[in-house]
Design a protein around this motif. Structure first.
Motif, PDB file in Angstrom:
ATOM      1  N   TRP A   1     -13.449   4.247   2.046  1.00 43.20           N
ATOM      2  CA  TRP A   1     -12.711   3.212   1.319  1.00 43.20           C
ATOM      3  C   TRP A   1     -13.454   2.917   0.019  1.00 43.20           C
TER       4      TRP A   1
ATOM      5  N   GLU B   1       0.928   5.420   0.506  1.00 46.11           N
ATOM      6  CA  GLU B   1       0.181   6.437   1.243  1.00 46.11           C
ATOM      7  C   GLU B   1       0.821   7.802   1.050  1.00 46.11           C
TER       8      GLU B   1
ATOM      9  N   ALA C   1      -4.446  10.030   1.317  1.00 44.35           N
ATOM     10  CA  ALA C   1      -4.827   9.144   0.216  1.00 44.35           C
ATOM     11  C   ALA C   1      -3.979   7.879   0.278  1.00 44.35           C
ATOM     12  N   ASP C   2      -4.637   6.719   0.151  1.00 47.56           N
ATOM     13  CA  ASP C   2      -3.968   5.420   0.136  1.00 47.56           C
ATOM     14  C   ASP C   2      -4.364   4.657  -1.115  1.00 47.56           C
ATOM     15  N   LEU C   3      -3.446   3.869  -1.639  1.00 53.01           N
ATOM     16  CA  LEU C   3      -3.737   3.017  -2.785  1.00 53.01           C
ATOM     17  C   LEU C   3      -3.009   1.691  -2.620  1.00 53.01           C
TER      18      LEU C   3
ATOM     19  N   TRP D   1      -8.066  -3.603  -7.024  1.00 55.11           N
ATOM     20  CA  TRP D   1      -7.592  -2.308  -6.559  1.00 55.11           C
ATOM     21  C   TRP D   1      -8.504  -1.808  -5.430  1.00 55.11           C
ATOM     22  N   TYR D   2      -7.912  -1.154  -4.459  1.00 57.02           N
ATOM     23  CA  TYR D   2      -8.704  -0.496  -3.425  1.00 57.02           C
ATOM     24  C   TYR D   2      -7.863   0.608  -2.789  1.00 57.02           C
ATOM     25  N   GLY D   3      -8.536   1.536  -2.139  1.00 50.38           N
ATOM     26  CA  GLY D   3      -7.823   2.642  -1.515  1.00 50.38           C
ATOM     27  C   GLY D   3      -8.730   3.449  -0.620  1.00 50.38           C
ATOM     28  N   ARG D   4      -8.185   4.529  -0.100  1.00 48.67           N
ATOM     29  CA  ARG D   4      -8.909   5.331   0.893  1.00 48.67           C
ATOM     30  C   ARG D   4      -8.616   6.809   0.677  1.00 48.67           C
TER      31      ARG D   4
ATOM     32  N   MET E   1       0.834  -1.195   0.000  1.00 46.69           N
ATOM     33  CA  MET E   1       0.000   0.000   0.000  1.00 46.69           C
ATOM     34  C   MET E   1       0.868   1.245   0.000  1.00 46.69           C
TER      35      MET E   1
END
Length: 330
Positions: free
Chosen positions: A212, A130, A160-162, A182-185, A128
């Motif tokens: 999320w 960030e 932001a996270d990916l 894919w996911y992130g925040r 991840m």
């Protein structure tokens, strides 16, 4: 620099290491809860290397921040996270970039389409990335006097996270370390300073509203897994006990994140979790954090049920601070 200023700078180093230690740990905690004090700004150009260990039990896969509940399941997981974080100034604002790599093992029972699987998985999870930057609050800290003058007051950051979907994944089973999507925040960390900003007396109220977002897993045991956005609100009330020891009362709320498998919808999350955290500066470059977290409104079979212990050891440094320390020793 005079002796008084040097002593103050050395005190600032304790805060520096603590901020680095926590700032690198946001994305993949047990219950996906962001730890206290992770959003505090620190000196630009600082580096931290964290090592996190977690022992987790519950009815969802802790490697997946979507927290898809499997009613009646009982998963046991051991997770380690290694990372690297660096602070810098961006448009005269404090910023931090980090990369974290989860790894470990998980085992338990999973039911999919009426079939129950007793499964286990191990290996590396999804790395991840960030990035965080202050949007309201003090300017970037570019030197030791800036660190000495720093007070968060009321600070708001953009986070932001990916996650990169390259972790260990077996499409023949639903329980995995990697998530094959894919996911992130996106989040807005808030820090509210309560009272004086003096080492040993610092108190903060911290909030992190975040959402999320998840892509589709088109090879989930031969089916397609979709997940709606998940809203998450973290809250922490933190307090220094001494210059080197602090504690936090933690809470988290999850809402949304409804999952569907080939169009068959599951339940939305609406769950609360609470926790306790203690942080201690072992030495000037080494910080230890321990904590426990657990869901509380989790009596129904479809409720999110999870609890876990976490220990974090972080080594942090900054060339400017290390140079000051060497001058003092000489």
């Amino acid at each position: 620099m005079n002796t008084g200023s040097m002593k103050q700078a050395m005190r600032s180093r304790f805060a520096l290491v603590t901020l680095l230690a926590i700032g690198a740990l946001g994305p993949l905690q047990a219950l996906a809860q962001v730890p206290a004090r992770f959003s505090w700004d620190t000196l630009s150009g600082a580096i931290a290397v964290p090592l996190i260990f977690e022992s987790i039990n519950g009815n969802t896969n802790p490697f997946d921040p979507a927290h898809i509940v499997t009613p009646g399941a009982n998963f046991d997981a051991t997770m380690a996270i290694a990372g690297y974080a660096r602070t810098f100034a961006l448009f005269d604002r404090s910023a931090m970039a980090a990369i974290l790599l989860p790894m470990g093992r998980i085992s338990g029972d999973v039911t999919v389409a009426g079939r129950t699987f007793n499964q286990s998985a191990s290996g590396f999870g999804d790395p991840m990335l960030e990035l965080g930057i202050t949007v309201i609050g003090p300017p970037a800290q570019k030197n030791i006097p800036d660190v000495m003058r720093y007070e968060p007051g009321f600070t708001v950051k953009l986070l932001a996270d990916l996650a990169l979907p390259i972790g260990e994944y077996d499409s023949d089973q639903p329980l995995n370390i990697g998530q094959n999507r894919w996911y992130g925040r996106l989040g807005l960390p808030v820090i509210w300073q309560l009272g004086p900003w003096v080492p040993g007396r610092r108190t903060t109220l911290e909030l992190l509203p975040a959402v999320w977002l998840f892509g589709n897993n088109t090879d989930y045991v031969g089916q397609t897994l979709e997940t709606d956005p998940l809203f998450q609100l973290d809250a922490h009330l933190t307090r220094d006990f001494t210059e080197h020891l602090w504690g936090s009362l933690d809470a988290v709320w999850y809402n949304g994140g409804q999952a569907s498998i080939d169009g068959v919808q599951g339940e939305k999350l609406d769950n609360l979790g609470v926790g306790l955290t203690l942080g201690y500066t072992i030495k000037e470059n080494l910080n230890l954090t321990v904590g426990y977290k657990s869901t509380i409104n989790d009596n129904a079979p479809g409720d999110l049920q999870m609890d876990g212990f976490m220990a974090t050891l972080v080594f942090g440094w900054h060339p400017l601070i290390e140079g000051s320390r060497r001058l003092k020793e000489e």
